[in-house]
Structures are given as C-alpha cells and as structure tokens.
Design an enzyme around this catalytic site. Structure first.
Site, mmCIF file in Angstrom:
data_model
loop_
_atom_site.group_PDB
_atom_site.id
_atom_site.type_symbol
_atom_site.label_atom_id
_atom_site.label_comp_id
_atom_site.label_asym_id
_atom_site.label_seq_id
_atom_site.Cartn_x
_atom_site.Cartn_y
_atom_site.Cartn_z
ATOM 1 N N ASP A 73 0.853 -1.349 -0.055
ATOM 2 C CA ASP A 73 -0.037 -0.142 0.106
ATOM 3 C C ASP A 73 0.642 1.277 0.055
ATOM 4 O OD1 ASP A 73 -1.925 -1.890 0.107
ATOM 5 O OD2 ASP A 73 -3.033 -1.205 2.068
ATOM 6 N N LYS A 125 -7.101 -4.972 -3.225
ATOM 7 C CA LYS A 125 -7.880 -5.522 -2.011
ATOM 8 C C LYS A 125 -8.618 -4.353 -1.438
ATOM 9 C CE LYS A 125 -4.172 -4.432 1.074
ATOM 10 N NZ LYS A 125 -4.846 -3.273 1.809
ATOM 11 N N CYS A 176 -2.128 -2.814 7.459
ATOM 12 C CA CYS A 176 -2.274 -3.823 6.293
ATOM 13 C C CYS A 176 -0.949 -4.409 6.333
ATOM 14 C CB CYS A 176 -2.302 -2.723 4.952
ATOM 15 S SG CYS A 176 -4.027 -2.318 4.876
#
Ligand code: VGL
Ligand code: ZN
Length: 209
Positions: free
Chosen positions: A15, A113, A158
């Site tokens: 991310d 995601k 994450c």
C-alpha cells in the site's frame, strides 16, 4: 549472519499509495521516508509483488457512509469490529495510485484489495471476513515461494495483517525500518502482540544482504 534472499523468497510491498503519504487523506507519518529504502530492498529480491488498497467510493470502511460516525471510531459488522476511516484509496483516484517514487520495475503483480463494498481487507491475502481469498496465497503456492518479507504502510494495519496471514503458511519477516505505523488507539501495540503470537519475525533492513 545476514539473511540472503533466494529465488524462493518474495518481498510484498504493501500500500505505498498517495492517500497514505503526507498530504493524503489517511497520511501515515514518515510514509515518504521509507520509499528509497523499499526501492533498495526490492532490488535485492527476484520476486516482488505490490498490494494496492482499492475501494469503491461508498466503501463500508469509510466513516462518511455511517451518519453520526467519525474516522477512527469503530462499528460492528457481520465479520466483527471495523475501524472507520476517512475516505481513502477510492479506485481510479490519484490517492489510490501507487507512489511515483516507487522504482520496482521487476514487480510481478499488483494485488488489489478492499474492492468489495461490504468487506474491508487490510491483508493482502484474505479479506476482513477472514474467509475470502485475494489469490496471493495461491500465487505463492504455484510459484513455489516459501519465505515472505513485508514492507510498506501501515505497520499496524495492512502490513501487520498481511504478515500474520503469510505466517500461517510461510516463514515471515516484517522489515520494520521499511514500514511506518498509523498508531491509532493502541493499534501498534495490539498489532505487535498479534504478529508475535503468529510467529512473524521482526527484522531491520540491516539484517539483509
Ligand atoms: C490501511 C487502513 C485502511 C493500510 C488501509 O494500508 O494500512 N489502513 N485501509
Ligand atoms: Zn483501506
């Protein structure tokens, strides 16, 4: 003794997107600082995949979808407690784009995601319902990749959840100095304890190569 990545190891870069960098809607302090280190680490791995948080504009994790709620409060959903966030990483927007400073041309795959409106997904492997797979586990299995190294944002969400899921089937390392935390309401302490009990090994970039 240095850890030397082999052809059976993979680096998962989590991310590194504008909304998680300074100036973004869910900025992680120091997020920019890790990019050069992530690039340097990635150059030492044959196998690299990137994850990308990728939400519809009306995603259930957005506080804006729950009248009277504010970011960082929680709600109960069918799959458990959900932290509410500022709108972030809305698919197709600049905030959802991967940072231009990333220089990992040999990255093999981008795992998106969080694209299901009703379910969040911190982990690159499994959605927050803890059942729905992203396919990343199958990719590692089919490629015969055994050890997983994780870096990126954010350590307590994450990156942590990705590492914990990886550790269910792989020897797993979090490279701490190539990650930064949100640390809201004790989340870093909680994630650290969860990673420890999952057997995730926490190392620093100096332990590699
Ligand atoms: C993340 C909160 C919401 C992360 C993603 O990348 O750590 N955190 N969505
Ligand atoms: Zn998100």
């Amino acid at each position: 003794m240095k850890i030397v990545p082999t052809d059976r190891d993979i680096l998962v870069v989590v991310d590194l997107q504008y909304d998680f960098l300074p100036g973004g809607s869910l900025a992680v302090a120091g997020g920019n600082d890790i990019i050069p280190l992530v690039n340097r680490l990635a150059a030492g791995f044959r196998n690299v995949v990137l994850t990308q948080d990728w939400h519809p504009a009306d995603h259930v994790s957005f506080a804006s979808q729950h009248p009277g709620k504010s970011p960082f409060q929680t709600i109960e959903l069918s799959y458990g407690t959900q932290v509410l966030w500022p709108d972030h990483c809305v698919w197709g927007t600049r905030g959802a784009a991967l940072a231009d400073g990333l220089d990992i041309p040999h990255a093999q795959m981008i795992v998106r995601k969080g694209f299901t409106r009703e379910v969040d997904s911190y982990s690159g492997f499994r959605e927050a319902d803890r059942v729905t797979s992203t396919g990343l586990g199958g990719y590692l299995a089919e490629r015969g990749l055994t050890r997983v190294f994780t870096v990126g944002l954010a350590l307590d969400f994450c990156v942590g959840w990705t590492a914990i899921d990886a550790a269910a089937g792989h020897e797993t390392f979090v490279i701490e100095d190539a990650s930064r935390a949100i640390n809201a309401n004790g989340s870093l302490e909680r994630a650290s304890a969860d990673m420890a009990s999952a057997g995730v090994r926490r190392i620093s970039s100096g332990d590699l190569f």
